[in-house]
Design an enzyme around this catalytic site. Sequence first.
Site, short mmCIF file in Angstrom:
data_model
loop_
_atom_site.label_atom_id
_atom_site.label_comp_id
_atom_site.label_asym_id
_atom_site.label_seq_id
_atom_site.Cartn_x
_atom_site.Cartn_y
_atom_site.Cartn_z
N HIS A 27 28.77 96.46 -31.03
CA HIS A 27 29.94 96.11 -30.20
C HIS A 27 31.10 95.95 -31.17
CE1 HIS A 27 27.61 95.69 -26.57
NE2 HIS A 27 26.75 94.88 -27.18
N ASP A 29 30.03 100.07 -28.14
CA ASP A 29 31.35 100.17 -27.50
C ASP A 29 32.38 99.73 -28.54
OD1 ASP A 29 31.05 97.34 -27.34
OD2 ASP A 29 30.74 97.36 -25.18
#
Length: 413
Positions: free
Chosen positions: A304, A334
Amino acid sequence: MAIRLPLLLAALPFLVNAQNAIYTQCGGNNWTGGTTCVAGTTCNKFNDWYSQCLPSAIASPASSKPATTAAATTKASTSSSAPASSAAAPSASSGASGFHTAAKAAGLTYFGSATDNGELTDATYKAFLSDSSVFGQITPGNSMKWDSTEPTQGQFTFTKGDVIADLAAANGQLLRGHTTVWHSQLPNWVTSGNFDNATLTGIMTNHVSKVIGHYAGEVYAWDVVNEVLNDDGTLRESVFFNTIGESYIATAFKTARAADPNAKLYINDFSIEGTGAKSTAMINLVSSLLDQGVPVDGIGIQAHLIVGSVPTTLQENWQAMADLGVEIAITELDIRMTLPATDALLKQQATDYQTVVNACLAVKGCVGITIWDWTDKFSWVPSTFSGQGAALPYDEKFAAKPAVDAILSSLGA
Ligand SMILES: *[C@@H]1O[C@H](CO)[C@@H](O)[C@H](O)[C@H]1NC(C)=O
Ligand SMILES: *[C@@H]1O[C@H](CO)[C@@H](O)[C@H](O)[C@H]1NC(C)=O
């Protein structure tokens, strides 16, 4: 950047007189393109606004005829009043150059996405997620966690997890199981039960056995334990660590192996992307587990990440992990930014996605990459990090961002 022919066909239907390619739109209110699908595919109506050419084998029988609402008229009537939930079909759905197809050609086992029950009611979303040339693997974001699967002691519910497992099977996608032993999203009865060591060990092994056993044979890899480390590399104080001690990790893995001998068993964590105290601790922990004969098959690197702040040591760090003899996988990728998304941020984000993909490709043991859902519409980021978002390759209206072509380009497509 590769030119993807079916995308052109979908975008410029009035210029061609060909049958619609696989995974392109073939009907829906205000659709003015062709309604005939190429051989072997069938126009599948998802809703009044969207029909798509799907392989005949998976097109739903109830709607296997061309959508009759798709009367082709003139180019002038192409403006659409479609509701947000049925935005235009995502544009990298080409069977020839989807993420997964490209990843396989580049030597990875899969490229995948997280998903979950809630977003599957969005037909356009589900159709793209189900395109196994784009996503060869899926992970349930929440529905296999403890609070979903054993909300009450000893009472297991697999309904939601089964939806994801069944979807993966129907789509021919690999499934990553996520996750059995984690300090978060635990029901109160676990955290507040004041169980002694033997009792909590029994509760934990029963949970691991039942959940992994339920999906035995259906799962490529399980995140058996999740986030066991603190950022400084010490072991996190959880109900499991505090009650059982460090041995809970080995016990969870041994139990998992017995429950599904064929699943790859992973230890998964965040902030272990680049070198540092936490990564070193992970390497030492896995090394020690392997020395004890504990069946650890892989290290899951969540990833992340933040636009412009991707560590520069990905490759050397991942190589050090792979050198232990285990697989590594990027499990929850992400790359978020402070909103609003500007052209400059989106460009940097594309570069950052490439940095991650390139590092995985450069490390032989890196088997796959999973993005933590594919569209900003269903990203966990905005509700978790105030003022941040736009973390995924597709925006909330399913339009491709620069990251899509950047990823495909790194994958050689
Ligand atoms: C879409 O088509 C419907 C008829 O099916 C029509 O009433 C409507 O005005 C059209 N919308 C647009 C934006 O063209
Ligand atoms: C819990 O029990 C196990 C198995 O007997 C033992 O190895 C471990 O040290 C115990 N943990 C604590 C904190 O006493």
